[in-house]
Design an enzyme around this catalytic site. Structure first.
Site, PDB file in Angstrom:
ATOM      1  N   ASP A   1       0.847  -1.075   0.067  1.00  0.00           N
ATOM      2  CA  ASP A   1       0.044  -0.088  -0.049  1.00  0.00           C
ATOM      3  C   ASP A   1       0.819   1.302   0.047  1.00  0.00           C
ATOM      4  O   ASP A   1       2.060   1.158   0.241  1.00  0.00           O
ATOM      5  CB  ASP A   1      -1.027  -0.030   1.532  1.00  0.00           C
ATOM      6  CG  ASP A   1      -1.990   1.230   1.307  1.00  0.00           C
ATOM      7  OD1 ASP A   1      -2.307   1.617   0.227  1.00  0.00           O
ATOM      8  OD2 ASP A   1      -2.150   1.693   2.603  1.00  0.00           O
TER       9      ASP A   1
ATOM     10  N   PHE B   1     -16.958  18.808  -2.205  1.00  0.00           N
ATOM     11  CA  PHE B   1     -16.114  18.171  -3.032  1.00  0.00           C
ATOM     12  C   PHE B   1     -16.589  16.602  -3.411  1.00  0.00           C
ATOM     13  O   PHE B   1     -17.313  16.081  -2.517  1.00  0.00           O
ATOM     14  CB  PHE B   1     -14.894  17.959  -2.101  1.00  0.00           C
ATOM     15  CG  PHE B   1     -13.892  16.912  -2.834  1.00  0.00           C
ATOM     16  CD1 PHE B   1     -13.171  16.962  -3.726  1.00  0.00           C
ATOM     17  CD2 PHE B   1     -13.886  15.497  -2.089  1.00  0.00           C
ATOM     18  CE1 PHE B   1     -12.053  15.815  -4.070  1.00  0.00           C
ATOM     19  CE2 PHE B   1     -12.963  14.502  -2.290  1.00  0.00           C
ATOM     20  CZ  PHE B   1     -12.244  14.741  -3.616  1.00  0.00           C
TER      21      PHE B   1
ATOM     22  N   LYS C   1     -10.781  25.719  -4.728  1.00  0.00           N
ATOM     23  CA  LYS C   1      -9.432  24.963  -4.725  1.00  0.00           C
ATOM     24  C   LYS C   1      -9.581  23.487  -5.389  1.00  0.00           C
ATOM     25  O   LYS C   1     -10.691  22.987  -5.153  1.00  0.00           O
ATOM     26  CB  LYS C   1      -9.016  24.767  -3.095  1.00  0.00           C
ATOM     27  CG  LYS C   1      -9.784  23.981  -2.168  1.00  0.00           C
ATOM     28  CD  LYS C   1      -9.059  24.009  -0.974  1.00  0.00           C
ATOM     29  CE  LYS C   1      -9.861  23.114   0.008  1.00  0.00           C
ATOM     30  NZ  LYS C   1      -9.084  23.288   1.398  1.00  0.00           N
TER      31      LYS C   1
ATOM     32  N   ARG D   1       1.764  16.780  -2.837  1.00  0.00           N
ATOM     33  CA  ARG D   1       0.197  16.795  -3.314  1.00  0.00           C
ATOM     34  C   ARG D   1       0.145  18.160  -3.664  1.00  0.00           C
ATOM     35  O   ARG D   1       0.034  19.012  -2.598  1.00  0.00           O
ATOM     36  CB  ARG D   1      -0.270  15.992  -2.126  1.00  0.00           C
ATOM     37  CG  ARG D   1       0.197  14.358  -1.876  1.00  0.00           C
ATOM     38  CD  ARG D   1      -0.221  14.194  -0.608  1.00  0.00           C
ATOM     39  NE  ARG D   1      -1.550  14.130  -0.264  1.00  0.00           N
ATOM     40  CZ  ARG D   1      -2.349  12.752  -0.636  1.00  0.00           C
ATOM     41  NH1 ARG D   1      -1.320  11.669  -0.569  1.00  0.00           N
ATOM     42  NH2 ARG D   1      -3.633  12.881  -0.146  1.00  0.00           N
TER      43      ARG D   1
ATOM     44  N   THR E   1      -2.477   1.171  -4.710  1.00  0.00           N
ATOM     45  CA  THR E   1      -3.023   2.286  -3.929  1.00  0.00           C
ATOM     46  C   THR E   1      -4.168   2.742  -4.478  1.00  0.00           C
ATOM     47  O   THR E   1      -4.436   2.566  -5.469  1.00  0.00           O
ATOM     48  CB  THR E   1      -1.829   3.342  -3.983  1.00  0.00           C
ATOM     49  OG1 THR E   1      -2.442   4.315  -3.047  1.00  0.00           O
ATOM     50  CG2 THR E   1      -1.598   3.952  -5.354  1.00  0.00           C
TER      51      THR E   1
ATOM     52  N   ASP F   1      -5.023   5.694  -4.066  1.00  0.00           N
ATOM     53  CA  ASP F   1      -4.689   7.099  -4.870  1.00  0.00           C
ATOM     54  C   ASP F   1      -4.807   7.121  -6.109  1.00  0.00           C
ATOM     55  O   ASP F   1      -4.703   6.223  -6.977  1.00  0.00           O
ATOM     56  CB  ASP F   1      -3.408   7.626  -4.348  1.00  0.00           C
ATOM     57  CG  ASP F   1      -3.724   8.263  -2.588  1.00  0.00           C
ATOM     58  OD1 ASP F   1      -4.858   8.560  -2.348  1.00  0.00           O
ATOM     59  OD2 ASP F   1      -2.556   8.344  -2.021  1.00  0.00           O
TER      60      ASP F   1
ATOM     61  N   ARG G   1      -5.717   3.995  -7.990  1.00  0.00           N
ATOM     62  CA  ARG G   1      -7.103   3.826  -7.860  1.00  0.00           C
ATOM     63  C   ARG G   1      -7.688   2.295  -8.069  1.00  0.00           C
ATOM     64  O   ARG G   1      -8.733   1.982  -8.610  1.00  0.00           O
ATOM     65  CB  ARG G   1      -7.953   4.714  -9.276  1.00  0.00           C
ATOM     66  CG  ARG G   1      -7.527   6.364  -9.250  1.00  0.00           C
ATOM     67  CD  ARG G   1      -8.348   6.907  -7.847  1.00  0.00           C
ATOM     68  NE  ARG G   1      -8.561   8.221  -7.953  1.00  0.00           N
ATOM     69  CZ  ARG G   1      -8.500   8.908  -7.072  1.00  0.00           C
ATOM     70  NH1 ARG G   1      -8.540   8.302  -5.925  1.00  0.00           N
ATOM     71  NH2 ARG G   1      -8.669  10.243  -7.046  1.00  0.00           N
TER      72      ARG G   1
ATOM     73  N   LYS H   1      -6.832  -5.115  -5.119  1.00  0.00           N
ATOM     74  CA  LYS H   1      -5.682  -5.624  -4.610  1.00  0.00           C
ATOM     75  C   LYS H   1      -5.498  -7.136  -4.473  1.00  0.00           C
ATOM     76  O   LYS H   1      -4.370  -7.689  -4.797  1.00  0.00           O
ATOM     77  CB  LYS H   1      -5.479  -4.809  -3.351  1.00  0.00           C
ATOM     78  CG  LYS H   1      -5.449  -3.479  -3.391  1.00  0.00           C
ATOM     79  CD  LYS H   1      -5.192  -2.643  -2.023  1.00  0.00           C
ATOM     80  CE  LYS H   1      -4.931  -1.281  -2.064  1.00  0.00           C
ATOM     81  NZ  LYS H   1      -4.736  -0.627  -0.873  1.00  0.00           N
TER      82      LYS H   1
ATOM     83  N   ASP I   1      -1.494  -1.105   5.989  1.00  0.00           N
ATOM     84  CA  ASP I   1      -1.703  -0.373   7.259  1.00  0.00           C
ATOM     85  C   ASP I   1      -3.167  -0.237   7.464  1.00  0.00           C
ATOM     86  O   ASP I   1      -3.536   0.038   8.637  1.00  0.00           O
ATOM     87  CB  ASP I   1      -1.125   0.585   7.586  1.00  0.00           C
ATOM     88  CG  ASP I   1      -1.507   2.085   6.729  1.00  0.00           C
ATOM     89  OD1 ASP I   1      -1.985   1.693   5.565  1.00  0.00           O
ATOM     90  OD2 ASP I   1      -1.447   3.111   7.319  1.00  0.00           O
TER      91      ASP I   1
END
Length: 1419
Positions: free
Chosen positions: A461, A601, A624, A658, A738, A740, A894, A900, A920
């Site tokens: 991860d 968001f 933002k 980021r 991941t 992300d 993604r 996974k 984790d």
């Protein structure tokens, strides 16, 4: 939040609702809050076979027919299809026999332990076999051994295993009791009473207080917070540490009084128990009305109540029915490859035993017919035997009993003892102890230790595993000016800014070093002020001010908290909010803004906005979001500023930060009124509400003015880049899986040096269809082949036909198209994006997988979640695996938790390699359970991953010590243990086989029966256990310094079928010597008195003594690391043998038990004869000298890398004492970079970071329902390493031949660490800090003595020329015939690319000219 529905008919007259409506309602819980239902939808259902179909599909084996009507068939066994719970009515709820809240994870109790445990143990084939032997031994006609020779070892094995199982179950009982005896406040007959968790029942109403664990799955009824809100932490469930909001149904939120709750008699009809953490479908019926229930109304067991004084809940699911327990499931039993091989070998030994029994039985039949019949007058058959065939039949079973020791009864229990010792070594390792979090490494299983030494693939991860999941404001760009960590490498390090004198409300823990930004704020720069004003207003953070100036921010994601904290320190302090206002302190002045709208968001929008009115009445939208979506919505006049800001974004992304872009837009009153009306209409829509709101947001978020960009750092954990680099050198491939987004994951990949600018290509797979993904994968493979050909000079002839048949053109283009084009352009061609999908093409032949794995060049693969979904389809699996496994690094972005696990299963299926998964969070649990080995990081995301793991620790960097030290040692020890174990048992047992040919096949034993009983459990058990627990070939520092030492485990070289047969052959050879040498000598030998020594008892004592001495000397030779325990066990066992033998042969025992001890006086009389000791010495020499000679020649002619490392250590010790060696781990001694992040890479990568959470609090904030009455706060790598001596064997196993390289120079291995970090070509500099002296000083060029006909390629250990090939880093070499010559410098240069150690001649120049300087000094 949930509106009331219409009136429903009385419960006693139900009607059947439409399954379609119910299914839609379950799938779309959001629409249920706003749309009104017809009366047909609001009845109380009685039998709904498919009602909960979308939620509990996995729980149903078959889907029932006739859902719309008809009476379902009755089942013999009751299956819960829906749950009915009536509040405060235990009598009603007990009719359904729901589970209690008591959990039980233990297996036994006092009564059931013995029978159940014995039943489980006798399911082992070996134990059942020995029980069968014991029964045979009770038959006098076939037993030539006493029953205790089998029952004593069997009882010992069963007892040890039973004690271990009892201990494990005791701790499970202890844990269960601790949880079950927790106290909870239950509302019983109108008053709160303390009850143990185990006594809580479904339908009870429980009171929870702040910071308490939720006892069961509860329906939230009311809360001390306004609007029935409460805040929970779900780290135990899903690993997420940010707060979550739950709200009661509006009609029950007013039941805060105990009397009101005591009279509450509502009935809940909901789904049956299931493991869906994020789904709940149910209905509350109360006072003839119906209220929809969703997951937002539920408090699940395992959650913790936070920032809420108290709340009340109705128990819906208890104990094993709770979603926490439903998700715990039974962990899949994991077996190591050695376990599976051992079972196979034991079966082979069974077969071998039967064959020996048949041979000896046939011999008995022949002997009894030809010879035995002549002795019938004085040696008749026993009464049951009447012919030679029946005699042979009984002889077969007799020999099965005698030869049973060839099947090692103590093997399995010895293996468990060794594994237990290895587990304790892991737990006790101080170098894997984290002092910061006071957490030690923990081996949560004892069955997988040796497999830690065979790992080939690591699936990791990202967030929380490679990174710390702690965000900090690092850099920013404002109006084209960049600010941040501008450090001069030659100058002084900047000091940390002190904000307190400038701003008393500043956070003292905030770190920033660039004083230019603070000066810009102080001088009143309008752009800078507007930048931080946006950060202080555009968020959903909640603030709690415990005392004046003491602010505590609670954010949904750590990223938002970091941005608001940055604005706070630079003078724009967010103080509080109400549903319609935001109060800030700007440069010491309190300002209150009217909050007109929050455009929240989500993962699709990738941005959030707020519309506020300042005190002067001006309306402004602040936005933002990810630069990939926000830059497209800017006003055309921003082109120049956008270009500059984009450059800054690329620089930040190159540092692995980021990023977010910031913009604003001024709105007139007319624009606001017009848009507000359309927004209000979309918000009240009953259908497609989300889509209508998104369209309204899109309408207003246009023509914005760019302010700048922020860069947040998710700090890498300490030592991550170095750990990945070292593991890569050990031929371990690391895949990052991941959730992300692609940009963030790639940035982290560069930061931790999985991806480097030295890589040949980085392929991105982003196709949206199966065909496009297939084409992109094939083009990637073709590109790899082309690069490999160009590097190797077209030597891969075997691949040419395949390449020409598959690809007429490579299909690649520099850069990318679409959303990522700018990012690829900045990479300067380093990253390639496969072109759009081509028309369907006929099936193409795939390249040989072994060829794909041996192509030269460094490649990486990045694949998105939607593309991965296609790649995991059955017909695409091989395409994906062959491409991905040819890459040095793979990053999957993604991905879902299920994907996974699917990726792990895919590699297990196609590569047959040992996999390790490390994570984790709760989203990593499926991956951890799927892999051969699961490792949990005890970090910021709860303990779900740890609970599901096999090993756990707190830092990713400890993984290299777990694998390269403990894993490698465990594998080495287990292999040496097994080799010796099988050897000693065959040497012991086969003597009986040879003796059978000299005793008329009468099943007579060679040894005394007590020796047979004690051989395995006393005389030889402890030395082999000591070796299996303590042995090591090289120290732990050397294991880390030379990662190549790990490769034999990956190739399973130390114990396999070949090694097994070698051990068996050595054991049989030893048995031949031990039988025939004493037989030949003693047959003609006499005592000094002239009495012959050729008697049975003298022969038995001589053979037994020689056996014990030979196996003791053999284990002394096999032991590579001596401790005091080894000495005591080896020589103590030898002494124990003589002590026990003299005792058993004494006259004292004979007088007491004359029928049991037949060898009275044999030991004393036999061992007093010099000829006996000469016989023992001769037998020992004949057994041991060939072993010594073979090992000496192997060490001299064909040394392993471990031999060379030991030799190097010996040389260092002789030259000087070690000085100043660091043992702190491989992450020390590397060029440091501040704040745990490595320096920027040469290329750049755009990062379009959006928020970390899934959906914002915007709607909740504007509704005012989350506001407290008292306060307004919410609580709380290196390149694919050089070809080595082992690569030749790897290629041989894959049947791939690669011609040797002809290059004449050895280039260093490419460094995985850039900038000031030392190159990995000298791995010791990466691993252990400073060496005692540079390696270059320890070697020098000198003439080498080489065997005639040998070449430089022939000098590699294990027959590998590739390992010593000068160009082995890029072009693997091939085998070369001839002798073997090896110098330390040669090995160092070949394995680690230490250029400059020696001067190498070209491959065609003849023998190697390298000799170690240390060699000459020792000589």
């Amino acid at each position: 939040m949930h509106r009331e529905g219409g009136r429903a008919p009385a419960p006693d007259r139900p009607t059947q609702p439409s399954p379609r409506k119910l299914r839609r309602r379950c799938e779309d819980g959001s629409s249920s809050r706003t749309s009104r239902r017809s009366p047909d939808d609001m009845t109380v259902p009685t039998e709904i076979p498919e009602k909960w179909f979308p939620v509990v599909l996995p729980l149903h084996g078959k889907k029932k027919k006739g859902a719309g009507g008809g009476k379902p068939k009755k089942k013999k066994k009751r299956t819960e299809e829906e749950r009915r719970v009536r509040a405060n009515d235990r009598e009603y709820n007990e009719k359904f026999q729901y589970a209690s809240n008591c959990i039980m994870t233990s297996k036994y109790n006092i009564v059931t332990f013995l029978p159940v445990n014995l039943f489980e143990q006798f399911q082992e084939v070996a134990n059942t076999y020995f029980l069968f032997l014991l029964i045979l031994q009770l038959i006098p006609q076939i037993s030539s051994l006493s029953w205790f020779t089998t029952i004593v070892p069997l009882a010992l094995v069963l007892s040890i295993t039973a004690v271990k199982d009892a201990t494990d179950d005791y701790f499970r009982h202890k844990s269960d009791n601790q949880v079950n005896n927790r106290q909870s406040q239950v509302l019983i007959r109108g008053s709160l009473q303390n009850e143990k968790w185990m006594n809580v029942r479904v339908g009870d109403i429980i009171k929870l207080e702040n910071n308490q664990f939720v006892a069961a799955d509860l329906l939230l009824l009311s809360s001390s917070e306004p609007h029935g809100l409460c805040y929970i932490e779900t780290a135990e469930l899903d690993g997420e540490t940010n707060m979550k909001v739950r709200q009661s149904v509006s009609v029950t939120s007013e039941l805060g009084d105990q009397n009101n709750l005591a009279s509450f008699d509502g009935e809940v009809v909901c789904e049956p128990p299931n493991n869906k953490l994020d789904r709940f479908c149910g209905t509350l019926y109360w006072r003839d009305k119906k209220y929809t229930l969703t997951n937002q109304n539920m408090l699940l067991r395992g959650c913790v109540l936070r920032n809420t004084e108290a709340c009340y809940g109705l128990v819906i699911f208890a104990g094993p029915d709770t979603k926490l327990m439903q998700n715990s499931g039974r962990t899949k039993f994991k077996r190591t490859s050695i376990d599976r091989l051992m079972n196979t070998l034991v079966l082979w030994i069974f077969g071998f035993l039967v064959c020996m029994g048949v041979i000896l039985a046939v011999g008995n039949a022949v002997w009894e017919r030809e010879v035995g019949s002549l002795f019938q007058s004085y040696l008749p058959w026993d009464p049951p035997v009447d012919n030679f065939l029946f005699s042979a039949f009984l002889s077969f079973w007799s020999y099965v009993i005698i030869l049973n020791t060839v099947v090692p009864i103590s093997l399995y229990v010895s293996v468990e003892v060794i594994r237990l010792g290895h587990s304790y070594f892991i737990n006790w390792d101080q170098q894997m102890f984290c002092s910061q979090c006071n957490t030690a490494a923990e081996a949560r299983t004892t069955t997988l230790n040796e497999e830690l030494g065979q790992v080939e693939y690591i699936f990791s991860d990202k967030t929380g595993t490679l990174t710390q999941n702690i965000m900090s404001f690092n850099k920013c760009s404002i109006n084209g000016q960049t600010y941040g960590e501008a450090t001069d490498p030659l100058g002084e390090q900047p000091k940390r800014l002190d904000f307190i004198p400038f701003n008393p409300l500043a956070d003292p823990d905030f770190c920033f070093y660039d004083d230019k930004l603070l000066e810009s704020v102080k001088v009143g720069d309008s752009h800078t002020h507007e930048f931080f004003r946006l950060l202080s207003l555009c968020h959903t953070v909640m603030s709690e001010e415990k005392s004046e100036g003491e602010l505590l921010y609670k954010a949904q994601s750590p990223d938002e908290g970091a941005l608001v904290t940055a604005a706070r320190n630079f003078g724009f302090v967010f103080r509080s909010r109400t549903p319609g206002t935001i109060t800030t302190t700007e440069m010491g002045r309190t300002v209150t803004y009217s909050l007109l709208a929050i455009l929240d968001f989500n993962n699709i929008r990738k941005r959030m906005s707020v519309i506020v009115r300042n005190p002067e009445g001006r309306i402004r939208l602040y936005c933002k979001g990810a630069d990939t979506v926000l830059l497209d919505r800017l006003h055309p006049c921003n082109q120049e500023l956008m270009a500059i800001t984009s450059d800054h974004l690329n620089e930040y992304a190159a540092d692995g930060l980021r990023t977010l872009a910031l913009a604003y837009r001024d709105l007139s009153e007319d624009e606001w009124e017009s848009w507000s009306e359309s927004h209000r209409f979309a918000d009240k829509a009953t259908d497609c509400r989300e889509d209508r709101l998104a369209a309204a947001y899109e309408q207003i978020e246009q023509d914005m003015m760019l302010l700048g960009a922020t860069a947040i750092e998710d700090k890498l954990q300490e030592g991550v880049p170095e750990t990945i680099a070292v593991l890569s050198l050990a031929n371990i491939k690391i895949w990052v899986l991941t959730g992300d987004k692609q940009e963030t994951a790639v940035n982290i990949g560069y930061s931790c040096k999985m991806l480097t600018d030295d890589m040949t290509e980085v392929f991105i797979i982003s196709g949206h269809t199966v065909q496009s993904v297939r084409q992109e994968l094939r083009r990637a493979r073709q590109r790899m082949i082309e690069v490999s050909r160009s590097r190797d000079g077209g030597k891969e002839e075997a691949s040419e036909g395949w390449g020409e048949a598959c690809f007429m053109s490579n299909g690649f283009k520099e850069g990318q198209e679409g959303e990522n084009s700018a990012a690829a352009a900045e990479e300067g061609g380093k990253q390639l994006q496969c072109s759009p999908p081509l028309p369907p093409s006929p099936p193409l032949p795939r390249p040989p997988s072994n060829f794909m794995e041996n192509i030269s060049g460094e490649f990486a693969l990045v694949i998105n979640g939607h593309s991965l979904a296609h790649a995991l389809e059955a017909d695409m699996e091989t395409e994906f695996v062959s491409t991905a496994c040819a890459c040095k690094a793979v990053i999957c972005c993604r991905v879902t938790p299920l994907q996974k696990a699917q990726v792990v299963e895919l590699i297990k299926k196609h590569k047959k390699a040992v996999t390790l998964a490390i994570g984790d969070g709760a989203n990593d649990v499926s991956m951890i359970k799927s892999a051969h080995i699961g490792v949990g990081i005890s970090g910021q995301e709860g303990i779900q991953a740890v609970l599901a793991s096999d090993y756990s620790f707190s830092q990713f960097r400890f993984l290299q010590r777990l694998l390269l030290v403990h894993g490698r040692w465990s594998y080495l020890r287990m292999c040496r243990f097994l080799c010796y174990f099988f050897y000693k048992n065959f040497a012991f047992t086969m003597v009986h086989f040879w003796f059978g040919f000299f005793c008329g096949f009468s099943a007579q034993t060679v040894y005394d029966q007590y020796f047979i009983t004690l051989y395995n459990i006393v005389y030889t058990s402890l030395p082999v256990l000591a070796m299996g627990i303590f042995d090591q070939d090289v120290p732990d520092q050397r294991s880390l310094e030379y990662p190549k030492l790990y490769e034999p485990g990956q190739l399973n070289l130390l114990f396999n079928k070949r090694e097994f047969f070698i051990c068996i052959a050595q054991g049989i050879y030893t048995s031949v010597v031990l039988f025939f040498v004493p037989y030949a000598i003693l047959s003609d030998a006499t005592q000094s008195t002239g009495v012959p020594l050729a008697d049975y008892q003298t022969f038995a004592v001589t053979t037994a003594t020689a056996l014990v001495i030979v196996v003791s000397v053999q284990i002394a030779l096999d032991t590579g690391f001596w401790t005091i325990i080894n000495h005591v066990f080896v020589w103590g066992s030898l002494g124990t043998y003589f002590t026990i033998m003299f005792a058993l042969h004494s006259q004292t025992l004979f007088r007491i038990f004359p029928n049991q001890f037949h060898f009275v006086g044999s030991a004393q009389s036999t061992l007093l004869q010099p000829v006996v000791w000469l016989t023992i010495a001769l037998a020992t020499a004949i057994c041991i000298v060939p072993v010594l000679a073979f090992r000496f020649l192997k060490l001299d002619l064909k040394p392993q890398l471990a031999d060379t490392v030991r030799y190097t250590q010996l040389v260092r010790q002789k030259r000087r004492k070690p000085v100043g060696r660091s043992v702190g781990g491989p992450w020390r001694g590397v060029g440091s970079v501040s704040e745990g992040r490595l320096g920027a890479r040469g290329g750049s990568r755009r990062s379009g970071y959006a928020f970390a959470h899934q959906e914002g609090f915007g709607e909740l904030i504007t509704s005012g329902k989350n506001m407290r009455l008292s306060s307004l706060a919410l609580a709380t790598f290196a390149s694919r390493h050089s070809s080595s001596w082992i690569d030749t064997l790897r290629r041989k196993n894959k049947s791939v031949h690669t011609p040797p390289s002809t290059s004449g120079e050895c280039s260093p291995a490419p460094s995985c660490l850039s900038g000031s970090v030392p190159p990995l070509s000298n791995s010791s500099s990466v691993l252990g800090g400073s060496q005692d002296a540079p390696m270059e000083e320890e070697t020098a060029a000198a003439p080498a003595q080489t065997a005639p006909g040998s070449s430089s390629e022939a000098a590699a250990p294990q027959g590998s020329a590739g390992g010593l090939n000068p160009t082995a880093v890029r072009a693997p070499g091939g085998d070369s015939p001839g002798g073997w010559t090896l110098s330390l410098g040669t090995v160092q240069e070949a394995l680690f690319g230490w250029k400059g150690i020696t001067t190498r001649a070209s491959s065609s120049a003849g023998p190697s000219s390298c000799v170690a300087k240390e060699t000459s000094q020792i000589k």
